[in-house]
Design an enzyme around this catalytic site. Structure first.
Site, PDB file in Angstrom:
ATOM      1  N   LYS A   1      -3.211   5.917 -10.243  1.00  0.00           N
ATOM      2  CA  LYS A   1      -3.872   6.690 -11.299  1.00  0.00           C
ATOM      3  C   LYS A   1      -5.372   6.426 -11.244  1.00  0.00           C
ATOM      4  O   LYS A   1      -5.811   5.395 -10.724  1.00  0.00           O
ATOM      5  CB  LYS A   1      -3.319   6.304 -12.674  1.00  0.00           C
ATOM      6  CG  LYS A   1      -1.857   6.660 -12.872  1.00  0.00           C
ATOM      7  CD  LYS A   1      -1.395   6.293 -14.281  1.00  0.00           C
ATOM      8  CE  LYS A   1       0.074   6.657 -14.485  1.00  0.00           C
ATOM      9  NZ  LYS A   1       0.524   6.305 -15.868  1.00  0.00           N
TER      10      LYS A   1
ATOM     11  N   HIS B   1       3.706  13.356   2.534  1.00  0.00           N
ATOM     12  CA  HIS B   1       4.745  14.160   3.180  1.00  0.00           C
ATOM     13  C   HIS B   1       5.725  14.654   2.114  1.00  0.00           C
ATOM     14  O   HIS B   1       6.126  13.901   1.231  1.00  0.00           O
ATOM     15  CB  HIS B   1       5.497  13.332   4.215  1.00  0.00           C
ATOM     16  CG  HIS B   1       4.680  13.012   5.430  1.00  0.00           C
ATOM     17  ND1 HIS B   1       4.619  13.849   6.516  1.00  0.00           N
ATOM     18  CD2 HIS B   1       3.876  11.964   5.711  1.00  0.00           C
ATOM     19  CE1 HIS B   1       3.820  13.323   7.435  1.00  0.00           C
ATOM     20  NE2 HIS B   1       3.349  12.177   6.965  1.00  0.00           N
TER      21      HIS B   1
ATOM     22  N   LYS C   1      -9.866  -5.768 -17.019  1.00  0.00           N
ATOM     23  CA  LYS C   1     -11.186  -5.935 -17.620  1.00  0.00           C
ATOM     24  C   LYS C   1     -11.943  -4.616 -17.576  1.00  0.00           C
ATOM     25  O   LYS C   1     -11.773  -3.820 -16.649  1.00  0.00           O
ATOM     26  CB  LYS C   1     -12.023  -6.990 -16.876  1.00  0.00           C
ATOM     27  CG  LYS C   1     -11.711  -8.422 -17.216  1.00  0.00           C
ATOM     28  CD  LYS C   1     -12.714  -9.358 -16.531  1.00  0.00           C
ATOM     29  CE  LYS C   1     -12.444 -10.808 -16.869  1.00  0.00           C
ATOM     30  NZ  LYS C   1     -13.435 -11.716 -16.233  1.00  0.00           N
TER      31      LYS C   1
END
Length: 211
Positions: free
Chosen positions: A178, A125, A195
């Site tokens: 991300k 929004h 990892k």
């Protein structure tokens, strides 16, 4: 007539577009009207062999956007599935766990497992216009992509525009804002890499790199 052609014609006729939207969507709600759920869903919802949506899942699936499940995939109980602002495509042998919220545009690959109470939302929004109330402002969308063979832990949040690479794991309770590379494990809020698989050494390597 192809769906895109219909959409183009509706853009040229705002009055017709508003009327059809009123007929399809509940007023002040995010659900299709009863007649869409009763008569259109059995035709519009495309499911491959052996796929199933539990009866308690909320199907906010609209006929103006695409929805598809591959073969032997499951949407478990108490999920909310909403393609109102973008297409949803789920691959083969994938599972959407209990209590998930899936808001398009989203593409989920094959052999993907989403644990309980995961939120994937390709919708945001907007808020920038200070002379308008929050609920009067527009929305933006960016497609989420979960590539094949991924595991998303319970209570995780994947935000709009993120791509999770193949054979990656998102730890429980993580917030992923991300992109995550293939063969990577991320945890935390904000999620960071802990990892990654090293194909030359043929093993998983710990790392503190933020993601």
């Amino acid at each position: 007539m192809a769906l895109q052609q219909i959409k183009n014609k509706l853009k040229q006729s705002p009055a017709l577009k508003s009327f059809l939207y009123y007929m399809i969507c509940q007023t002040h709600g995010a659900r299709p009207r009863w007649w869409i759920r009763t008569f259109i869903h059995p035709i519009w919802i495309k499911k491959g062999k052996g796929s199933h949506i539990r009866s308690s899942a909320r199907r906010d699936i609209f006929p103006f956007n695409y929805f598809h499940m591959g073969k032997y995939s499951y949407i478990e109980s108490f999920c909310t599935i909403n393609n109102g602002v973008g297409d949803i495509c789920i691959g083969d042998y994938s599972r959407v766990g209990v209590g998930n919220t899936i808001i398009g545009p989203i593409e989920i690959g094959n052999h993907v497992n989403l644990a309980q109470n995961v939120v994937l939302s390709g919708l945001n929004h907007t808020y920038e216009a200070v002379d308008k109330l929050i609920d009067e402002q527009t929305v933006s969308t960016k497609k989420i992509v979960i590539e094949d063979d991924c595991w998303i832990g319970a209570n995780s949040v994947i935000v709009a525009g993120v791509r999770i690479g193949r054979h990656s794991v998102v730890g429980a309770g993580s917030v992923v804002s991300k992109d995550v590379p293939p063969y990577t494990i991320v945890v935390g809020n904000p999620a960071k890499i802990v990892k990654q698989y090293d194909s030359e050494k043929n093993c998983w390597i710990k790392t503190g790199k933020e993601k």
